[in-house]
Structures are given as structure tokens and as C-alpha cells.
Design a protein around this motif. Sequence first.
Motif, PDB file in Angstrom:
ATOM      1  N   ALA A  10      13.710  -7.425  -1.732  1.00 46.71           N
ATOM      2  CA  ALA A  10      13.678  -7.946  -0.372  1.00 46.71           C
ATOM      3  C   ALA A  10      14.855  -8.856  -0.077  1.00 46.71           C
ATOM      4  CB  ALA A  10      12.374  -8.709  -0.141  1.00 46.71           C
ATOM      5  N   PHE A  11      15.444  -9.431  -1.131  1.00 52.39           N
ATOM      6  CA  PHE A  11      16.528 -10.391  -0.960  1.00 52.39           C
ATOM      7  C   PHE A  11      17.895  -9.791  -1.272  1.00 52.39           C
ATOM      8  CE2 PHE A  11      12.719 -12.574  -2.759  1.00 52.39           C
ATOM      9  CZ  PHE A  11      12.258 -13.088  -1.551  1.00 52.39           C
ATOM     10  N   CYS A  48       6.848 -11.240  -5.210  1.00 53.55           N
ATOM     11  CA  CYS A  48       8.174 -10.613  -5.309  1.00 53.55           C
ATOM     12  C   CYS A  48       8.654 -10.547  -6.753  1.00 53.55           C
ATOM     13  CB  CYS A  48       9.182 -11.388  -4.464  1.00 53.55           C
ATOM     14  SG  CYS A  48       8.750 -11.502  -2.714  1.00 53.55           S
ATOM     15  N   VAL A  94      11.811  -8.500  -5.434  1.00 56.67           N
ATOM     16  CA  VAL A  94      13.061  -9.231  -5.255  1.00 56.67           C
ATOM     17  C   VAL A  94      14.090  -8.382  -4.518  1.00 56.67           C
ATOM     18  CG1 VAL A  94      12.732 -10.745  -7.244  1.00 56.67           C
ATOM     19  CG2 VAL A  94      13.910  -8.549  -7.536  1.00 56.67           C
ATOM     20  N   ARG A 136      27.154 -10.305  -1.866  1.00 50.71           N
ATOM     21  CA  ARG A 136      25.994  -9.413  -1.819  1.00 50.71           C
ATOM     22  C   ARG A 136      26.296  -8.057  -2.434  1.00 50.71           C
ATOM     23  NH1 ARG A 136      21.813 -11.104   1.146  1.00 50.71           N
ATOM     24  NH2 ARG A 136      21.089  -9.022   1.674  1.00 50.71           N
ATOM     25  N   MET A 183      17.813 -15.037  -8.026  1.00 48.55           N
ATOM     26  CA  MET A 183      17.752 -15.105  -6.571  1.00 48.55           C
ATOM     27  C   MET A 183      18.513 -16.319  -6.046  1.00 48.55           C
ATOM     28  SD  MET A 183      16.338 -12.370  -5.660  1.00 48.55           S
ATOM     29  CE  MET A 183      17.155 -11.675  -7.125  1.00 48.55           C
ATOM     30  N   ALA A 242      11.718  -6.547   2.529  1.00 53.04           N
ATOM     31  CA  ALA A 242      12.102  -7.720   3.310  1.00 53.04           C
ATOM     32  C   ALA A 242      11.153  -7.893   4.484  1.00 53.04           C
ATOM     33  CB  ALA A 242      13.540  -7.581   3.791  1.00 53.04           C
ATOM     34  N   LYS A 249      22.211 -16.161  -3.433  1.00 56.18           N
ATOM     35  CA  LYS A 249      22.606 -16.884  -2.227  1.00 56.18           C
ATOM     36  C   LYS A 249      24.074 -17.291  -2.270  1.00 56.18           C
ATOM     37  CE  LYS A 249      17.955 -18.810  -1.641  1.00 56.18           C
ATOM     38  NZ  LYS A 249      17.149 -20.065  -1.570  1.00 56.18           N
ATOM     39  N   VAL A 251       7.927  -9.501   3.251  1.00 63.47           N
ATOM     40  CA  VAL A 251       8.058 -10.943   3.030  1.00 63.47           C
ATOM     41  C   VAL A 251       8.029 -11.693   4.358  1.00 63.47           C
ATOM     42  CG1 VAL A 251       9.579 -12.773   2.183  1.00 63.47           C
ATOM     43  CG2 VAL A 251       9.288 -10.677   0.844  1.00 63.47           C
ATOM     44  N   GLN A 252       8.830 -11.258   5.324  1.00 71.43           N
ATOM     45  CA  GLN A 252       8.889 -11.946   6.609  1.00 71.43           C
ATOM     46  C   GLN A 252       7.551 -11.866   7.342  1.00 71.43           C
ATOM     47  OE1 GLN A 252      11.509 -13.712   8.074  1.00 71.43           O
ATOM     48  NE2 GLN A 252      12.406 -13.594   6.035  1.00 71.43           N
ATOM     49  N   LYS A 266      13.946 -16.183 -10.523  1.00 80.26           N
ATOM     50  CA  LYS A 266      14.182 -17.294  -9.608  1.00 80.26           C
ATOM     51  C   LYS A 266      15.636 -17.734  -9.683  1.00 80.26           C
ATOM     52  CE  LYS A 266       9.454 -19.092  -9.680  1.00 80.26           C
ATOM     53  NZ  LYS A 266       8.561 -20.192 -10.123  1.00 80.26           N
TER      54      LYS A 266
END
Length: 257
Positions: free
Chosen positions: A141-142, A177, A139, A240, A232, A153, A236, A156-157, A229
Motif C-alpha cells: 500500500a505504501f 499491513c 506494505v 520510490r 517503510m 492503499a 519515505k 488502508v485509506q 517498519k
Amino acid sequence: MTTALITGATAGIGAAFARRLAADGHDLVLVARDAERLRDQATELHDRHGVEAEVLRADLATDEGIEAVAARLGNRRRPVDLLVNNAGFGNRGRYLEVPLADELTMLKVHCEAVLRLTSAGTEAMRERGRGGVVNVASVAAFLPRGTYGASKAWVVQFTQGVARDLAGSGVRLMALCPGFVRTEFHERAGMGTDNIPGWMWLDADKVVATGLTDLSRGRTVSVPDPRYKALMGLAKLAPRQLLGGVTSTTGRKYGPQ
């Protein structure tokens, strides 16, 4: 019988993958740096589950180690049906506190090795029209957390992009993740864990079980716990800097392997 190759197989999420896949009847190729630990693990899994457990000692921070694993993945006479790119590590400290050589080694293991091994594995899998790859990310990555988060990140991409390019080939790819997982990772990295709330810890076996289910469902990204979940989802919406601060108390690692 199908065969799964797991990097970073002797501890944490890698060992959990080995236990679960052996219990499900898969033969294994176990990859790590510690030869003695690999042999002990292979013997235990063979004796308990009756599967073949091949040992491959390799350091994925070196070209030689990556090449050895890539060669095994490309062996058409002994095909690998599932690749689990799990090997990884964390560095304690903020940016510029960590030696540049250590940061570059992290990119070698987390990015270059994943790229080269995924390429070797999926090429052979596509020829057979079946196979799967799980790239263990985090996680992190986010979240805005330096080299570690940036490398995850990328995982993931990269995984999502390859999954799209190989759609319809019979080869599935997924980035796993997790958040904080109870393993020996933090101790090995010299990171404290006393200030991490209990609710944030995950069980490695449950992470693996959820990840394999998500792979079978065709998902390209798996965040294997409702709590993360939700977190995350909040990421959004929340600043940050606020969520990035969650990881600063434990160095550079969020969601150990």
C-alpha cells in the motif's frame, strides 16, 4: 462467547487468524470458496478448541458471494463481533501484461467486497456499541506497485477514514499491513520466491498475534514487524523507483494473504 468471521479463512493469514481466535475461545464463521477445505478446517478447530465453527462457502469475486457474507454479518440473532477481511490474491505480471478482467476481479475482491462487508459488519456492531474489523492490506500500500498496491492503499485509506467516522461508537477498525509472509500465496499466483531474501519473510501466526495486539491498543494501521517498519520509514526518504523495484521480481504481490 464472541464470534469472528474470517474471509479467505482456509490458508495463509486467514487460517492463522482462525487458529488464534479459536485458541482464544472465539466461535468462528469461516468463509472461502473451497467447501471441502472449509469443512475440514471447521472440524479440526472444533475438535481441538471446542468452539463452534460455521462454514460459509462464498466467492467474493461475485455479487452473490458478497451478498451471502453481508447477510451473515447483518444477522442480529447471531451477531459477529470481529470481522477479518482477509480474502485476496495477486496477479503475476506488469501492467498491460495482466488481463483487464483479472485486474477488475482484484478490485472487486480487494475493494468492493471490503467496502460492502465492512459496511454490513459495522452497522450491526454500532447498534450493539462494540465490535472490531481487521482489513488485511499490505506494505504494498505504501509502494508504487500497480493495481495490487493501489487496491491495498485504498484499503488502508478506507479503514482509517471509517475508524475516524466511527470513533466513540465502540467499533474499532484497523488495516493490517504485513510484508512477505510464508503462505501458499505465491505458488498459487505462479510467482517465484527464490530471489526474496530470507530476512524478509514473516510467520503468519506472529503477524496475526501482533495485529490483534495492535487492534486492542486502538491502532488503525499495523505494520507487524520491526524490519518492515524500518523499511517503510526508509520508503519515505528513498526514491520510490528504488523501493518499487523490490516488488517487481515477484510479480505484483508484496505481503501475501
